[in-house]
Design an enzyme around this catalytic site. Structure first.
Site, PDB file in Angstrom:
ATOM      1  N   ASP A  99       1.540 -21.270  -6.560  1.00  0.00           N
ATOM      2  CA  ASP A  99       2.224 -21.802  -7.721  1.00  0.00           C
ATOM      3  C   ASP A  99       1.586 -21.184  -8.978  1.00  0.00           C
ATOM      4  O   ASP A  99       0.570 -20.480  -8.911  1.00  0.00           O
ATOM      5  CB  ASP A  99       2.146 -23.346  -7.714  1.00  0.00           C
ATOM      6  CG  ASP A  99       3.284 -23.973  -8.471  1.00  0.00           C
ATOM      7  OD1 ASP A  99       3.698 -25.094  -8.136  1.00  0.00           O
ATOM      8  OD2 ASP A  99       3.791 -23.331  -9.427  1.00  0.00           O
ATOM      9  N   GLU A 117       7.728 -31.923 -14.438  1.00  0.00           N
ATOM     10  CA  GLU A 117       6.381 -31.936 -13.859  1.00  0.00           C
ATOM     11  C   GLU A 117       5.523 -33.075 -14.416  1.00  0.00           C
ATOM     12  O   GLU A 117       6.008 -34.188 -14.575  1.00  0.00           O
ATOM     13  CB  GLU A 117       5.738 -30.549 -14.054  1.00  0.00           C
ATOM     14  CG  GLU A 117       6.566 -29.447 -13.380  1.00  0.00           C
ATOM     15  CD  GLU A 117       5.849 -28.125 -13.272  1.00  0.00           C
ATOM     16  OE1 GLU A 117       6.439 -27.096 -13.629  1.00  0.00           O
ATOM     17  OE2 GLU A 117       4.715 -28.093 -12.787  1.00  0.00           O
TER      18      GLU A 117
HETATM   19  C1  GLC Z   1       5.767 -24.516 -11.881  1.00  0.00           C
HETATM   20  C2  GLC Z   1       6.221 -25.326 -10.678  1.00  0.00           C
HETATM   21  C3  GLC Z   1       6.945 -24.509  -9.648  1.00  0.00           C
HETATM   22  C4  GLC Z   1       7.665 -23.353 -10.304  1.00  0.00           C
HETATM   23  C5  GLC Z   1       6.632 -22.442 -10.903  1.00  0.00           C
HETATM   24  C6  GLC Z   1       7.271 -21.269 -11.656  1.00  0.00           C
HETATM   25  O1  GLC Z   1       4.540 -24.982 -12.342  1.00  0.00           O
HETATM   26  O2  GLC Z   1       5.228 -26.088 -10.011  1.00  0.00           O
HETATM   27  O3  GLC Z   1       7.850 -25.405  -8.956  1.00  0.00           O
HETATM   28  O4  GLC Z   1       8.436 -22.652  -9.339  1.00  0.00           O
HETATM   29  O5  GLC Z   1       5.741 -23.118 -11.774  1.00  0.00           O
HETATM   30  O6  GLC Z   1       7.977 -21.720 -12.764  1.00  0.00           O
END
Ligand code: GLC
Length: 630
Positions: free
Chosen positions: A312, A517
């Site tokens: 991530d 988030e």
């Molecule tokens: C974010 C998320 C993830 C996403 C990534 C790219 O923090 O946790 O779901 O795909 O970053 O944006």
């Protein structure tokens, strides 16, 4: 830099120079199999890998953000992937041409490298192509889970793939197959359900995104250049953290982890999902990004996943144990755990340097590098990038296409859940579309941004009707009622505004403001007092239906008795007319709660099957109006 660092660097240079010499000598002899599309993918992968230097291999494992992507990054460091983070766009309200200009620019940089390995551009298309102005925005996953319609999800995946490819992008960080077990989690709307079986059934979206993988086929699969590589996320246990705290710790035994949070991954893998994203969260105190048992032994071993594992965003830096861990140790832990590509996304020179040093010091074996790079190359070959690396201009008209908006409107209809309809025997819905005078109250009735929620145009989402193109709930209502009906909308009415004004009924549209988030973590889940007062006041003077626009159930027990009817609309996206379709009875409700609607926050976490299960509305609940679909 200490003597050890100097030795490591010298060793890395020596290793590098030998490798180049070997590789160059080798290149002149072999036919260039990797460029031959008639060759089996395994042959192309092996041939290409055999030609690569260590720098080129590590470059493939590196994903950087578009804002740092240029000649001195993508070309110089052989970068394997570029992404648009949430809200990272070529320009405000960028056109499809601006998107394809951007993605083609980056691809040209990648193709000018020695071996011409195309980069794979990734983006979060989690409810349609949600970063892109004018794209169709579908209901968020909590609403799609209420449809209980896997075939619909496949169609949504197909439409989304076309809109993503229209912008020159072949890879999406979707679907999220989290099993949210506590609605206090700010990402609960990204989860189809609290029930792993419902989440499993929704993996048909992968069939739409990638194309249906032939039953006898194993490994990553992308049918053609109108499909995209998908990403099942976030492995594993992202939806089970204590109190729903984002990126926190999931405390559960292995059986529980497997039977709840891991349940949908075998389905995703069987469908040929190309990538899996590791979760920020921890399992019983161990960060997922450092968990070799789950990433390698279980996901790659037992479950047989053959695509690549991507980290991530900055997740390597978020490995915080053992105490005092530094970036080198965190990188060592993540790559040896089984992460194949790292979403760095900015400090790529540090990352590459650290990996080179760890390889030189034999802290990361070349076998691990080989496994990672071959998985990445396999996905790139399967996605067709070596044959069609650039945007396909013929797809541009699919962005926000009317047929996709109609599909999204259908999804809205099927996602709405009727929780209450009338007091006593008198039903309120369907509403009379020939009513003389109708009151609509609440800002959520006329706001595209509020009805789309987070992950829309920007990472967090935002209120406003100019954020993208679509139809508000209010506009849908106006389109549904007769020409003689007078529709009055009061976003923030004063107390008593509904009194003695001749309204036949009121539609009260309230809910949550956008979030994403950790910014959506909420420990009290209570509707704002102003919205509560709005409901009580309006409904005291006129019959009312309350439409809740939210990413999760909220505390409503204290005020539900004031409502004549109550509809959960979740986060419906750009096609708000789907809400009006249901209120005026064009279709009957089919939605069934994908999550338990609790009475009080102190009951949480509370999920179907729990002992002492005492919801306001149980998982699976949903009323009908008793109509034949018209
Ligand atoms: C974010 C998320 C993830 C996403 C990534 C790219 O923090 O946790 O779901 O795909 O970053 O944006």
């Amino acid at each position: 830099m200490g003597i050890r660092g100097v030795v490591l660097c010298v060793l890395a240079v020596v290793l590098q120079s030998c490798t180049i010499a070997e590789v160059r000598a080798d290149n002149d002899e072999k036919p260039i199999l990797y460029k031959d599309a008639s060759q089996p993918v395994a042959v192309r992968v092996s041939d290409l890998y055999g030609r690569m230097t260590l720098d080129e291999k590590i470059g493939q494992m590196t994903q950087i953000e578009i804002t740092v992507s240029n000649e001195s990054s993508v070309s110089k460091y052989y970068i394997g992937s570029v992404l648009s983070g949430g809200g990272s766009v070529p320009a405000t309200n960028a056109t499809v041409h601006q998107w394809t200009n951007m993605t083609d620019y980056v691809q040209r940089l990648a193709l000018k490298t020695r071996l011409g390995i195309p980069e794979i551009y990734g983006i979060d298309a989690v409810h349609g192509h949600n970063n892109v102005y004018g794209a169709t925005i579908f209901p968020h996953n909590i609403g799609l889970g209420c449809t209980r319609d896997p075939a619909l999800l496949e169609r949504i995946g197909s439409a989304t793939a076309l809109e993503v490819r229209a912008t020159g992008i072949p890879y999406v960080f979707a679907p999220c197959i989290a099993v949210c077990r506590d609605p206090r989690w700010g990402r609960c709307y990204e989860s189809y359900s609290e029930d792993p079986e419902v989440v499993r059934s929704m993996t048909t979206i992968i069939d739409g995104l990638q194309g249906r993988s032939p039953a006898d086929r194993e490994g990553p699969y992308v049918q053609n250049s109108r499909k995209v590589a998908a990403c099942a996320k976030h492995f594993v246990g992202d939806g089970g953290t204590t109190n729903g705290i984002d990126e926190n710790n999931t405390v559960i035994d292995y059986d529980g982890l497997v039977n709840i949070h891991m349940k949908a991954y075998p389905d995703a893998i069987a469908k040929g999902v190309s990538t899996v994203m590791a979760s920020y969260s921890s399992w019983n105190g161990i960060k997922m990004h450092a968990n070799r048992f789950l990433l390698t032994d279980v996901l790659k071993g037992q479950l047989g996943f053959k695509g690549f594992i991507i980290s991530d965003w900055q997740a390597v830096e978020r490995i915080t144990d053992p105490p005092g861990v530094n970036y080198t140790l965190a990188t060592y832990l993540a790559l040896n755990a089984g992460v194949d590509m790292v979403m760095v996304p900015y400090n790529y020179t540090d990352f590459i340097s650290v990996v080179k040093n760890l390889v030189a010091a034999k802290q990361i074996p070349m076998s691990r590098i080989e496994d990672a790079v071959k998985r990445i190359l396999r996905v790139k070959f399967e996605t067709g990038l070596f044959e069609k690396p650039y945007a396909d201009e013929s797809l541009r008209s699919f962005l926000g296409a009317p047929s996709h908006r109609a599909l999204a409107r259908e999804a809205v209809r099927k996602s709405l859940v009727l929780l209450k309809n009338g007091k006593g025997s008198q039903s309120l819905l369907p509403l009379n579309k020939n009513a003389t005078k109708i009151l609509i109250v609440g800002a959520h009735a006329d706001d595209l941004g509020l009805q789309c929620g987070g992950w829309t145009i920007t990472w967090q989402g935002q209120a406003g009707n100019n954020i993208t193109k679509g139809t508000t709930i209010l506009k849908g209502i106006k389109q549904s009622v007769s020409a003689n009906s007078k529709v009055v909308h009061l976003a923030k009415p004063r107390t008593g505004a509904a009194k003695n004004k001749g309204y036949e009924y009121a539609i009260v549209v309230v809910g949550e403001e956008p979030y994403a988030e950790m910014y959506g973590d909420n420990m009290n889940l209570t509707l704002s007092s102003s919205y509560q007062e709005l409901i009580k006041d309006t409904c005291s003077y006129v019959k009312c239906v309350v439409v809740m626009v939210s990413g999760r159930p909220l505390v409503v027990e204290p005020i539900v008795s004031h409502m004549d009817a109550f509809v959960a609309a979740w986060l419906p996206g750009t096609e708000g007319a789907g809400v009006a379709d249901m209120l005026f009875g064009r279709y009957d409700f089919q939605g069934k709660l994908s999550r338990t609607w609790f009475k009080r926050v102190d009951q949480l976490p509370m999920n179907v099957g729990d002992q002492n299960y005492d919801p306001l509305y149980p998982f699976g609940f949903g009323l009908k109006m008793g109509l034949n679909d018209r």
